[in-house]
Scaffold this motif. Structure first.
Motif, short mmCIF file in Angstrom:
data_model
loop_
_atom_site.label_atom_id
_atom_site.label_comp_id
_atom_site.label_asym_id
_atom_site.label_seq_id
_atom_site.Cartn_x
_atom_site.Cartn_y
_atom_site.Cartn_z
N ILE A 189 8.79 9.73 -8.22
CA ILE A 189 8.58 8.71 -9.24
C ILE A 189 7.97 9.36 -10.47
CG2 ILE A 189 8.30 6.85 -7.54
CD1 ILE A 189 5.25 7.04 -8.06
N ASN A 190 7.69 8.55 -11.48
CA ASN A 190 7.03 9.03 -12.71
C ASN A 190 7.74 10.25 -13.29
OD1 ASN A 190 5.28 7.01 -11.97
ND2 ASN A 190 3.51 8.32 -11.64
N GLN A 191 9.05 10.11 -13.50
CA GLN A 191 9.84 11.20 -14.10
C GLN A 191 9.65 12.52 -13.37
OE1 GLN A 191 7.54 9.45 -16.59
NE2 GLN A 191 9.08 7.85 -16.31
N GLY A 192 9.48 12.43 -12.06
CA GLY A 192 9.38 13.65 -11.27
C GLY A 192 7.98 14.21 -11.14
N TRP A 193 7.00 13.57 -11.74
CA TRP A 193 5.63 14.08 -11.68
C TRP A 193 4.91 13.71 -10.40
CZ3 TRP A 193 3.10 17.48 -14.79
CH2 TRP A 193 3.76 17.84 -15.97
N ALA A 194 5.45 12.76 -9.65
CA ALA A 194 4.71 12.29 -8.46
C ALA A 194 5.66 11.97 -7.32
CB ALA A 194 3.87 11.05 -8.82
N GLU A 195 5.08 12.02 -6.11
CA GLU A 195 5.79 11.63 -4.89
C GLU A 195 5.13 10.38 -4.33
OE1 GLU A 195 5.06 14.98 -2.42
OE2 GLU A 195 6.76 16.14 -3.19
N ARG A 196 5.96 9.43 -3.93
CA ARG A 196 5.43 8.17 -3.39
C ARG A 196 5.75 8.03 -1.91
NH1 ARG A 196 7.77 2.64 -5.59
NH2 ARG A 196 9.56 3.46 -4.48
N TYR A 197 4.71 7.83 -1.12
CA TYR A 197 4.83 7.49 0.31
C TYR A 197 4.63 5.99 0.41
CZ TYR A 197 4.32 12.52 0.74
OH TYR A 197 4.50 13.87 0.61
N HIS A 198 5.66 5.30 0.84
CA HIS A 198 5.83 3.88 0.52
C HIS A 198 5.48 2.96 1.68
CE1 HIS A 198 7.31 0.75 -2.01
NE2 HIS A 198 8.26 0.37 -1.17
N ASP A 199 4.75 1.89 1.35
CA ASP A 199 4.58 0.71 2.22
C ASP A 199 3.96 1.12 3.57
OD1 ASP A 199 4.64 -1.93 2.91
OD2 ASP A 199 6.82 -2.05 3.15
N LEU A 200 2.74 1.60 3.51
CA LEU A 200 2.12 2.27 4.65
C LEU A 200 1.27 1.36 5.53
CD1 LEU A 200 1.09 5.57 2.84
CD2 LEU A 200 3.15 5.12 4.19
N VAL A 217 0.85 -1.20 0.00
CA VAL A 217 0.00 0.00 0.00
C VAL A 217 0.88 1.25 0.00
CG1 VAL A 217 -1.66 1.35 1.34
CG2 VAL A 217 -1.91 -1.14 1.19
N ASP A 218 0.73 2.08 -1.02
CA ASP A 218 1.43 3.36 -1.09
C ASP A 218 0.39 4.48 -1.21
OD1 ASP A 218 3.89 2.03 -1.21
OD2 ASP A 218 4.05 2.21 -3.38
N LEU A 219 0.79 5.69 -0.84
CA LEU A 219 0.06 6.88 -1.25
C LEU A 219 0.94 7.62 -2.26
CD1 LEU A 219 -1.33 8.24 2.16
CD2 LEU A 219 -2.63 7.13 0.34
N THR A 247 0.38 10.60 4.70
CA THR A 247 1.61 11.07 4.06
C THR A 247 2.58 11.68 5.05
OG1 THR A 247 0.57 13.17 3.53
CG2 THR A 247 0.50 11.48 1.82
N ARG A 302 1.20 11.18 -4.56
CA ARG A 302 0.73 12.55 -4.79
C ARG A 302 1.29 13.01 -6.13
NH1 ARG A 302 1.21 16.14 0.24
NH2 ARG A 302 -0.74 15.00 0.57
#
Lengths: 166, 166
Positions: free
Chosen positions: B33-44, A58-60, B25, A62
């Motif tokens: 991630i995504n070539q800088g278009w997104a931020e991922r908050y991982h393994d929640l 599970v990730d969030l 978050t 943005r």
């Protein structure tokens, strides 16, 4: 160089059937739970993440919004696991996909616009563009496969110019 | 009859640690991630749903809001699987829990108020009240265990009057 126009159409379960699940409250009527305080829309996505020692992750995420028309330069796939995206801001976004299997041609791509209440779940191996938010910075819950094996293959379109439009 | 006052306090990861995960978050910085278009908050969230032939089950639940103060008459637990609730309207809700294990007394209950951006994931066996939305009809993504075995045990408080307050 060939030019392709990819026009996003409204997302529906029937149109998305070759690619996976639409996570939404449309369709079958809900059942009442919690002593009548809540309605449950049941079993909306086939989560397939246990191949090769995988587990549910599970990730969030943005993501910043895009402006259309835009050029589509690549897609990716995860052969070992499904991947679900559910918008938390209840905002529309764009889904660009091609069927699992052989390397897609630009003409194999399909694009869908969600209605702001829909999430999606890609089957393992379905080619897809990374998240394409519109209108606003958007948070998504992502439910996918975590595991010891890296599982992301990218396909870069070099010889073609693909334009995504609403 | 004894009377208990249960006061909801702000939800935080440290306060919720005995019960499971807070899906938010806050905390560790994201990765790009995504070539800088997104931020991922991982393994929640630790999703634990495969016991006794279980699988990840995705539901949407739409719940009517409660008015506080209210009486807490029961809690339930799922011994075989974790259960996550992520609000899609980004609205606050109330979480009432007691630790996994022996039958809880009213004084074992804890109540938390989310900040509108937080989801929760109960560990297997954690006692909890069904969803308690506030303010508005609220949709939740629910990620829990589906399987051949029914896995819901209810505990009804009969001898005590438990009042939940903000």
């Amino acid at each position: 160089m060939s030019k392709f126009e990819l026009v996003a159409v409204p997302l529906s379960r029937s149109a998305f059937e070759p690619f996976g699940d639409v996570i939404e409250t449309a369709g079958d009527p809900p059942s009442l739970i919690n002593q009548g305080w809540a309605e449950r829309y049941h079993d909306l996505a086939q989560i397939d993440v246990t191949a090769a020692g995988g587990r549910p992750l599970v990730d969030l995420v943005r993501t910043r919004p895009r402006t259309l028309p835009m050029s589509i330069k690549m897609v990716e796939r995860h052969a070992l696991g499904s991947q679900a995206f559910v918008p938390l801001a209840r905002a529309r976004f764009i889904v660009v996909v091609a069927p699992a299997g052989a390397t897609p041609k630009p003409s194999d791509l399909r694009a869908f616009t969600t209605n702001g209440q829909q999430g999606v779940n890609y089957r393992p191996g379905v080619w897809h563009h990374p998240l394409l938010a519109l209108d606003q910075v958007s948070d998504f819950l992502v439910l996918h496969r975590g595991g010891p094996t890296e599982d992301c293959e990218e396909l870069v379109f070099t010889a073609d110019e693909i334009t995504l439009r609403l």
